[in-house]
Design an enzyme around this catalytic site. Structure first.
Site, PDB file in Angstrom:
ATOM      1  N   GLY A  12      42.783  45.122  21.497  1.00  0.00           N
ATOM      2  CA  GLY A  12      42.756  44.143  22.587  1.00  0.00           C
ATOM      3  C   GLY A  12      41.330  43.674  22.875  1.00  0.00           C
ATOM      4  N   ASP A  33      47.535  51.047  18.858  1.00  0.00           N
ATOM      5  CA  ASP A  33      47.884  49.743  19.440  1.00  0.00           C
ATOM      6  C   ASP A  33      49.159  49.252  18.777  1.00  0.00           C
ATOM      7  OD1 ASP A  33      47.879  46.964  20.312  1.00  0.00           O
ATOM      8  OD2 ASP A  33      45.806  47.316  20.873  1.00  0.00           O
ATOM      9  N   LEU A  61      52.968  53.808  23.043  1.00  0.00           N
ATOM     10  CA  LEU A  61      52.631  55.079  23.702  1.00  0.00           C
ATOM     11  C   LEU A  61      53.796  55.643  24.516  1.00  0.00           C
ATOM     12  CD1 LEU A  61      49.048  54.151  24.844  1.00  0.00           C
ATOM     13  CD2 LEU A  61      49.612  56.019  23.296  1.00  0.00           C
ATOM     14  N   PHE A  83      43.184  51.841  27.411  1.00  0.00           N
ATOM     15  CA  PHE A  83      43.252  50.417  27.766  1.00  0.00           C
ATOM     16  C   PHE A  83      44.683  49.885  27.691  1.00  0.00           C
ATOM     17  CE2 PHE A  83      38.948  50.629  25.808  1.00  0.00           C
ATOM     18  CZ  PHE A  83      38.201  50.056  26.811  1.00  0.00           C
ATOM     19  N   SER A 127      41.114  48.173  37.649  1.00  0.00           N
ATOM     20  CA  SER A 127      40.785  46.778  37.947  1.00  0.00           C
ATOM     21  C   SER A 127      40.404  46.617  39.409  1.00  0.00           C
ATOM     22  CB  SER A 127      42.024  45.931  37.655  1.00  0.00           C
ATOM     23  OG  SER A 127      41.883  44.653  38.206  1.00  0.00           O
ATOM     24  N   TYR A 152      51.720  44.206  38.650  1.00  0.00           N
ATOM     25  CA  TYR A 152      50.610  44.613  37.776  1.00  0.00           C
ATOM     26  C   TYR A 152      49.559  45.382  38.582  1.00  0.00           C
ATOM     27  CZ  TYR A 152      46.005  44.215  35.707  1.00  0.00           C
ATOM     28  OH  TYR A 152      44.737  44.494  35.280  1.00  0.00           O
ATOM     29  N   LYS A 156      48.131  49.536  38.571  1.00  0.00           N
ATOM     30  CA  LYS A 156      46.759  50.063  38.529  1.00  0.00           C
ATOM     31  C   LYS A 156      46.523  51.030  39.693  1.00  0.00           C
ATOM     32  CE  LYS A 156      45.338  48.079  34.781  1.00  0.00           C
ATOM     33  NZ  LYS A 156      45.227  48.880  33.553  1.00  0.00           N
ATOM     34  N   TYR A 180      37.269  47.151  36.666  1.00  0.00           N
ATOM     35  CA  TYR A 180      36.602  45.959  36.141  1.00  0.00           C
ATOM     36  C   TYR A 180      36.759  44.794  37.101  1.00  0.00           C
ATOM     37  CZ  TYR A 180      38.089  48.481  31.894  1.00  0.00           C
ATOM     38  OH  TYR A 180      38.381  49.418  30.953  1.00  0.00           O
TER      39      TYR A 180
HETATM   40  N1  UFG Z   1      40.854  29.341  37.738  1.00  0.00           N
HETATM   41  C1  UFG Z   1      40.877  27.962  37.686  1.00  0.00           C
HETATM   42  N2  UFG Z   1      41.512  27.374  36.624  1.00  0.00           N
HETATM   43  C2  UFG Z   1      42.115  28.077  35.626  1.00  0.00           C
HETATM   44  C3  UFG Z   1      42.081  29.503  35.693  1.00  0.00           C
HETATM   45  C4  UFG Z   1      41.442  30.091  36.762  1.00  0.00           C
HETATM   46  O1  UFG Z   1      40.349  27.276  38.557  1.00  0.00           O
HETATM   47  O2  UFG Z   1      42.688  27.479  34.708  1.00  0.00           O
HETATM   48  C5  UFG Z   1      40.132  29.998  38.856  1.00  0.00           C
HETATM   49  C6  UFG Z   1      41.003  30.901  39.700  1.00  0.00           C
HETATM   50  O3  UFG Z   1      41.640  30.191  40.728  1.00  0.00           O
HETATM   51  C7  UFG Z   1      39.978  31.930  40.187  1.00  0.00           C
HETATM   52  C8  UFG Z   1      38.976  32.019  39.031  1.00  0.00           C
HETATM   53  O4  UFG Z   1      39.148  30.825  38.288  1.00  0.00           O
HETATM   54  O5  UFG Z   1      39.293  31.426  41.315  1.00  0.00           O
HETATM   55  C9  UFG Z   1      39.213  33.219  38.117  1.00  0.00           C
HETATM   56  O6  UFG Z   1      40.543  33.225  37.669  1.00  0.00           O
HETATM   57  P1  UFG Z   1      41.029  34.122  36.439  1.00  0.00           P
HETATM   58  O7  UFG Z   1      42.461  33.815  36.206  1.00  0.00           O
HETATM   59  O8  UFG Z   1      40.100  33.972  35.287  1.00  0.00           O
HETATM   60  O9  UFG Z   1      40.836  35.617  36.977  1.00  0.00           O
HETATM   61  P2  UFG Z   1      41.494  36.331  38.253  1.00  0.00           P
HETATM   62  O10 UFG Z   1      40.351  36.696  39.127  1.00  0.00           O
HETATM   63  O11 UFG Z   1      42.562  35.551  38.859  1.00  0.00           O
HETATM   64  O12 UFG Z   1      42.194  37.586  37.554  1.00  0.00           O
HETATM   65  C10 UFG Z   1      41.458  38.545  36.835  1.00  0.00           C
HETATM   66  C11 UFG Z   1      42.332  39.160  35.736  1.00  0.00           C
HETATM   67  C12 UFG Z   1      43.433  39.990  36.329  1.00  0.00           C
HETATM   68  C13 UFG Z   1      42.894  40.954  37.341  1.00  0.00           C
HETATM   69  C14 UFG Z   1      42.094  40.232  38.372  1.00  0.00           C
HETATM   70  C15 UFG Z   1      41.466  41.159  39.346  1.00  0.00           C
HETATM   71  O13 UFG Z   1      42.880  38.162  34.921  1.00  0.00           O
HETATM   72  O14 UFG Z   1      44.062  40.708  35.287  1.00  0.00           O
HETATM   73  O15 UFG Z   1      41.041  39.515  37.726  1.00  0.00           O
HETATM   74  O16 UFG Z   1      40.959  40.435  40.417  1.00  0.00           O
HETATM   75  F1  UFG Z   1      43.902  41.590  37.963  1.00  0.00           F
END
Ligand code: UFG
Length: 341
Positions: A12, A33, A61, A83, A127, A152, A156, A180
């Site tokens: 991954g 994996d 697993l 992971f 997370s 999800y 965690k 993370y």
């Molecule tokens: N965003 C956009 N456009 C997109 C995708 C995202 O504007 O196409 C914005 C979202 O609204 C947010 C930011 O970009 O403000 C980050 O979004 P992500 O989807 O990249 O990440 P998230 O913070 O929503 O989620 C990530 C992981 C999850 C985890 C989470 C923990 O993908 O698995 O962080 O906060 F649970």
């Protein structure tokens, strides 16, 4: 002989970068994996970077019998980095039972096998989602764990509890949970990176796919948040910096430097960055223009979250120090490298 580390989910995104850092630091790596969200070619990428092909076993697993056979074969295992898990927030709302079944059963099987085969050391992939929308920013490890906003996120939270309960019952087990924030970017060699199957959900892969022409425009979800420019704020951490922290956590366990049998660390940069700041940094780093448009907020999104990284900086002697522009440059190089895949 080099210490042998099991990396579950090692083909991954974060797992593969961690496998590379482990090998480059003198460890041997065996990956389990089942390729449910990754590709076998990732092993070629790891080998191209390190000159070493990790051992690899393909199974789920949740299959306890198979896991036991695995332990018989790799009896000199010294530690596990776990992971392997389902990780899409939206999908977990649609298929909660799949998430609970898969993420809990795999962890429980690992903890059981750790007891059976006297394997004491576990690093768990957690997370910042466990904090929800924190009342105070930056968020420290002591911040309250609020009700999870998705199945999800709940897996965690509960997984961390399961690990702590297992340690109470078996005091030979030691674990470190790494929470993370938002991992982004790819290995500088562009041999490995994030390979979203289908339409990406995360910001940076969607952005790079837009710039390369796979998507018509980047949708910026919400410009009316209570943040300086109205767009959402996250703590974007370079995946290689994140991977390095896993090597440090493994050494901490193997060398007995951990202060308690269960420890938790936030892994982020400590700096919040808005969606518009990401777009600007990307344009500056690459000279490319990002075509974007504002859309309504995405359901379930929070306004802002970023880490207090004091504990990880002090205890692990680790800091995420790659700049945002350097990081976005690696993401762009990776997108160009996979153009034809
Ligand atoms: N965003 C956009 N456009 C997109 C995708 C995202 O504007 O196409 C914005 C979202 O609204 C947010 C930011 O970009 O403000 C980050 O979004 P992500 O989807 O990249 O990440 P998230 O913070 O929503 O989620 C990530 C992981 C999850 C985890 C989470 C923990 O993908 O698995 O962080 O906060 F649970």
């Amino acid at each position: 002989m080099k210490p042998l580390i099991l990396v579950t989910g090692g083909t991954g995104y974060i797992g593969s970068h961690t496998a590379v850092e482990l090998i480059q630091d003198g460890f041997e790596v065996v990956i389990i994996d089942n390729l449910s969200n990754s590709r076998i070619e990732v092993l070629d990428g790891i080998e191209a970077i390190t000159g070493v092909r990790p051992y690899y076993e393909n199974f789920n697993l949740c299959d306890f019998k198979r896991l036991r056979q695995f332990c018989e074969k790799y009896h000199r295992l010294e530690a596990i980095i776990h992971f392997a898990a389902l990780k899409a927030v939206g999908e977990s709302v649609e298929k909660p039972l799949d998430y609970y079944h898969n993420n809990f059963e795999s962890l429980i099987n690992l903890l059981q096998i750790m007891g059976e085969y006297s394997l004491p050391n576990l690093v768990f992939s957690s997370s910042c989602t466990v904090y929800g929308q924190p009342d105070n920013l930056p968020v420290t490890e002591d911040s309250p764990i609020k009700k999870a906003s998705s199945p999800y996120g709940n897996t965690k939270q509960v997984s961390e509890e399961i690990i702590q309960d297992a340690i109470v019952a078996n005091n030979t087990i030691k674990a470190i949970s790494l929470r993370y924030f938002n991992p982004i970017g790819a290995h500088p060699s562009a041999h490995i990176g994030e390979l979203p199957l289908g339409i990406p959900l995360n910001l940076v892969p969607y952005l790079t796919q837009t710039v390369i022409g796979k998507r018509p425009e980047l949708r910026v979800f919400g410009n009316d948040y209570e943040t300086p420019d109205g767009t959402g704020i996250r703590d974007y951490i370079y995946v290689v910096d994140l991977a390095r922290a896993h090597v440090i956590a493994i050494k901490r366990l193997l060398e007995g430097k951990n202060l308690k049998s269960y420890e938790v660390f936030n892994l982020g940069t400590g700096k919040g960055c808005s969606v518009l700041e990401i777009i600007n940094a990307f344009e500056k780093a690459t000279g490319e223009k990002v075509n974007y448009k504002f859309y309504p907020r995405r359901p379930g999104d929070i306004a802002a979250v970023y880490a207090d990284t004091t504990l990880a900086n002090r205890e692990l002697g680790w800091k995420a120090d790659t700049s945002l522009e350097q990081t976005l440059f690696t993401a762009w190089n990776w997108e160009k490298a996979i153009r034809h895949k």
